[in-house]
Structure formats: structure tokens, C-alpha cells
Motif scaffolding. Structure first.
Motif, short mmCIF file in Angstrom:
data_model
loop_
_atom_site.label_atom_id
_atom_site.label_comp_id
_atom_site.label_asym_id
_atom_site.label_seq_id
_atom_site.Cartn_x
_atom_site.Cartn_y
_atom_site.Cartn_z
N GLU A 150 0.83 -1.20 0.00
CA GLU A 150 0.00 0.00 0.00
C GLU A 150 0.87 1.25 0.00
O GLU A 150 0.56 2.24 -0.67
N ALA A 151 1.97 1.21 0.76
CA ALA A 151 2.88 2.35 0.80
C ALA A 151 3.53 2.59 -0.55
O ALA A 151 3.74 3.74 -0.97
N THR A 152 3.84 1.51 -1.26
CA THR A 152 4.43 1.63 -2.59
C THR A 152 3.46 2.32 -3.56
O THR A 152 3.86 3.17 -4.36
N LYS A 153 2.19 1.95 -3.48
CA LYS A 153 1.19 2.59 -4.33
C LYS A 153 1.10 4.09 -4.03
O LYS A 153 1.00 4.91 -4.94
N LEU A 154 1.13 4.43 -2.75
CA LEU A 154 1.08 5.84 -2.37
C LEU A 154 2.33 6.57 -2.86
O LEU A 154 2.24 7.71 -3.34
N ASP A 155 3.49 5.93 -2.75
CA ASP A 155 4.73 6.53 -3.25
C ASP A 155 4.61 6.86 -4.73
O ASP A 155 5.04 7.94 -5.18
N GLU A 156 4.04 5.94 -5.48
CA GLU A 156 3.90 6.14 -6.93
C GLU A 156 2.95 7.31 -7.22
O GLU A 156 3.19 8.11 -8.12
N LYS A 157 1.87 7.42 -6.43
CA LYS A 157 0.93 8.53 -6.62
C LYS A 157 1.59 9.87 -6.29
O LYS A 157 1.39 10.86 -7.00
N LEU A 158 2.38 9.89 -5.22
CA LEU A 158 3.05 11.13 -4.84
C LEU A 158 4.09 11.53 -5.88
O LEU A 158 4.25 12.71 -6.19
N GLU A 159 4.78 10.55 -6.42
CA GLU A 159 5.78 10.84 -7.45
C GLU A 159 5.11 11.37 -8.71
O GLU A 159 5.61 12.32 -9.34
N ALA A 160 3.97 10.79 -9.08
CA ALA A 160 3.23 11.27 -10.24
C ALA A 160 2.74 12.69 -10.00
O ALA A 160 2.75 13.53 -10.91
N ARG A 161 2.31 12.97 -8.79
CA ARG A 161 1.85 14.32 -8.46
C ARG A 161 2.99 15.32 -8.58
O ARG A 161 2.82 16.41 -9.13
N ALA B 272 5.60 15.05 -10.43
CA ALA B 272 5.93 15.19 -11.84
C ALA B 272 4.97 16.15 -12.53
O ALA B 272 5.38 16.97 -13.37
N ARG B 273 3.67 16.06 -12.20
CA ARG B 273 2.68 16.96 -12.80
C ARG B 273 2.95 18.41 -12.40
O ARG B 273 2.86 19.32 -13.23
N ILE B 274 3.26 18.61 -11.14
CA ILE B 274 3.55 19.96 -10.67
C ILE B 274 4.78 20.53 -11.36
O ILE B 274 4.80 21.69 -11.79
N ALA B 275 5.81 19.70 -11.50
CA ALA B 275 7.04 20.15 -12.16
C ALA B 275 6.78 20.48 -13.63
O ALA B 275 7.31 21.46 -14.16
N ALA B 276 5.94 19.67 -14.27
CA ALA B 276 5.61 19.92 -15.68
C ALA B 276 4.85 21.23 -15.84
O ALA B 276 5.10 22.00 -16.77
N ARG B 277 3.92 21.50 -14.94
CA ARG B 277 3.16 22.75 -15.02
C ARG B 277 4.08 23.95 -14.80
O ARG B 277 3.94 24.98 -15.48
N LYS B 278 5.00 23.83 -13.86
CA LYS B 278 5.93 24.93 -13.61
C LYS B 278 6.82 25.17 -14.82
O LYS B 278 7.10 26.31 -15.19
N ALA B 279 7.27 24.08 -15.43
CA ALA B 279 8.12 24.20 -16.61
C ALA B 279 7.36 24.85 -17.76
O ALA B 279 7.91 25.71 -18.49
N ALA B 280 6.09 24.46 -17.90
CA ALA B 280 5.28 25.03 -18.98
C ALA B 280 5.04 26.53 -18.74
O ALA B 280 5.07 27.34 -19.66
N ALA B 281 4.80 26.87 -17.49
CA ALA B 281 4.55 28.27 -17.15
C ALA B 281 5.80 29.12 -17.37
O ALA B 281 5.72 30.26 -17.83
N ALA B 282 6.95 28.54 -17.04
CA ALA B 282 8.21 29.27 -17.21
C ALA B 282 8.57 29.45 -18.68
O ALA B 282 9.20 30.43 -19.08
#
Length: 326
Positions: free
Chosen positions: A302-313, A315-325
């Protein structure tokens, strides 16, 4: 590790009263060890008093504003949760004094533990108010609401369950304080919480050693208690206002989440005591040991699944910041 019970191990023989008596010498030995390694410290030395100034209200000072805080947002959230948890010390003292008693070695430990824990709330509140890290009005409102509800342990029905719980809970509190300090963005806050975490670690060692002794005299009952506590574990601050939302934010912020709970809290205690390797258990103990192992495996997945969700989150935030920049 093979356990040979020191006394007949039928469950109905190990009442709380008999366990308290059987472990009295262990408690006395652990108190003496604790006092040799614990170092006194002064809460006032961890507070930058020169930064303090009057608030609005009776003193006619400056109202609090979020811009005054040098602590990160996740740091503020976690500091409030951690302080409110410490604030309920009167209820915690009542719980363990009722269960362990106020006489003999048990009573000595109950009072010593309470005195040491009292420092934590003192220094945290003084730091938060002096540095204007959090809203003082909301902090007091939360304190009143939380303490007015009191605290009732999930494990008050059993001395063994209570010892098992605090062995894990003290370590969980230590980890939460340390990670909060690291994420706070303020070296003074980090140093203060590191000092508190040192106390919490020593308290964990006390209870962990007591749990080890309990395994030696009542292995089946202790195994059942550990299984129950691990499976049903929740932090003592779960009843405070807004706890679930704050806990979710702390999980996302890497202060306390399932991976940390599994890897840094449950596993170290279980591994140190070799709980899943103990031999010589009766039917009830073996069943509890097997169920504990299965639960830990499921929690890891269960912790591994949560880790994967947090990592995906992230990544999405980093992509949005990169797009905005761009």
C-alpha cells in the motif's frame, strides 16, 4: 530466537496486575539506565526571545500576519499538529497513571516521563509565539477544542497493548518532529525539534526494552498485543480539529506518510525485537505472528502505491511549472 516462558503462559494467568508485578524490576532497571543517558536541557535556551514583540489586543501590538512567519507552509501545519498533540499531556498522564499506577518503579517512570514530555509543549509554544510562526488566536482555539475533548487510549483495556502502543508511538512522534524540523525552513526550529526528538527516542527505547521483557515472560499475549496495535495504530492527535486534512498534507509533504510509518516506525521496532522470528509460541501467538507478517506485507504494498501517486503528483507539478516558465 526461541522464547521459553519464565512462567506458565496460559492467557488467563497473565492479568494486568501480574504483569505489572512481573515487570517491576525491569522498569526499575530501565529507569536507572534512562537517567544515566538522559540529559537535562532548558526550554528557554531554544527560543529567540529577542525577536518577540507584542501582539494586538490588550498590549496594543501588531496583529499576526502569515508574512511574518519564516517557517514553510508545511512546517506550520506540522508544528500545530505536533504541538496540539503535546498539549494533551494531562490526559496522557491520566491514562498511564491509571494503568501503570503511581507507586513503586512504575509510578516513578510515569511522573518522570510526564515531566520530560512537559518540556516539549513549553518550548514549542514559546518558539511559535515568539517568532510569530503561526496564528496565535487559531492556535489557542485549536488547543481549547482539542483539550476539551480529552484523550482516551484505544489500548486502555490492556497493559500489554499500552506498552506495545507507546513503543511504536514514541518513535512515530520522534520521526514526525525530526521531519518537521527538516521541512520547516528555519535552522532554529530544526534544532529545537531535534532536541525534542532526542527525548522521544529515549522514551521509545524504554518502552521497547519493556516490550522485549514482556515477550520473554508472556510471549503469546505480547505477540497478540503487538499484532493488534500495529494493525489498528493511529496517532494520539487523531481527534484534534482538522486532523485528517493536516495528516494528508503532512503525508504529501514527506513529514509522515505510510512509507515512513512502515519503514521508519514499525519495521525498526519489529526488527530490533525480532518479532517475526520468535519461536516457541503457542497457537494464539503463532496465529498473531502470521497475521502480523501478512499485514506488514500488505502495508508495504500500500505504501508503494502511495509513493507512486506522490511521485506522479510531483511530476505533474514540475511539468506545469516548466510550462509556465516557458
Amino acid at each position: 530466537m526461541t522464547i521459553t516462558p519464565a512462567h506458565p503462559a496460559k492467557s488467563d494467568q497473565w492479568t494486568d496486575a501480574r504483569l505489572l508485578y512481573a515487570l517491576e524490576e525491569v522498569v526499575e532497571r530501565e529507569i536507572n539506565r534512562h537517567l544515566k543517558v538522559a540529559k537535562d536541557w532548558m526550554p528557554h535556551e531554544y527560543v529567540p526571545w529577542s525577536e518577540g514583540r507584542n501582539f494586538d489586543g490588550l498590549m496594543g501590538g501588531e496583529a499576526w500576519d502569515p508574512e511574518q512567519s519564516r517557517v514553510s507552509e508545511i512546517g506550520r501545519i506540522a508544528l500545530v499538529v505536533n504541538l496540539l498533540t503535546e498539549d494533551n499531556l494531562p490526559s496522557y498522564h491520566h491514562e498511564i497513571a491509571t494503568l501503570f499506577g503511581r507507586d513503586g518503579a512504575w509510578g516513578t517512570w510515569v511522573h518522570r516521563w510526564t515531566a520530560e514530555e512537559g518540556r516539549h509543549g513549553i518550548v514549542m509554544r514559546d518558539y511559535l509565539l515568539t517568532t510569530r510562526a503561526v496564528d496565535p488566536v487559531k492556535l489557542e482555539q485549536f488547543r481549547m477544542a482539542h483539550m476539551s475533548e480529552g484523550f482516551e487510549s484505544d489500548n486502555a483495556h490492556s497493559m500489554l497493548h499500552s506498552v506495545a502502543y507507546v513503543a511504536f508511538q514514541e518513535l512515530a512522534t520522534r520521526i514526525s518532529h525530526r521531519n518537521t524540523g527538516h521541512q520547516s525552513g528555519d535552522p532554529m526550529c530544526d534544532r529545537m525539534l531535534a532536541r525534542i526528538a532526542t527525548d522521544e527516542n529515549l522514551h521509545m527505547v524504554f518502552y521497547r526494552n519493556l516490550l522485549k521483557a514482556a515477550f520473554e515472560i508472556a510471549p503469546d499475549d505480547t505477540m497478540c498485543a503487538v499484532r493488534d496495535v500495529v494493525v489498528q495504530f493511529r496517532m494520539p492527535g487523531h481527534g484534534m480539529p482538522g486532523f485528517e486534512r493536516a495528516a494528508a498534507q503532512m503525508a504529501i509533504g514527506g513529514i509522515y506518510n505510510l512509507r515512513i510509518h512502515h519503514d521508519d516506525v514499525l519495521q525498526p521496532v519489529l526488527r530490533h525485537l525480532r518479532v517475526l522470528d520468535i519461536d516457541g509460541l503457542g497457537p494464539e501467538g503463532l496465529k498473531a505472528q502470521e497475521e502480523l507478517g501478512l499485514f506488514m506485507g500488505g502495508l508495504d504494498a500500500e505504501a508503494t502505491k502511495l509513493d507512486e501517486k506522490l511521485e506522479a503528483r510531483r511530476a505533474r507539478i514540475a511539468a506545469r511549472k516548466a510550462a509556465a516558465a516557458g
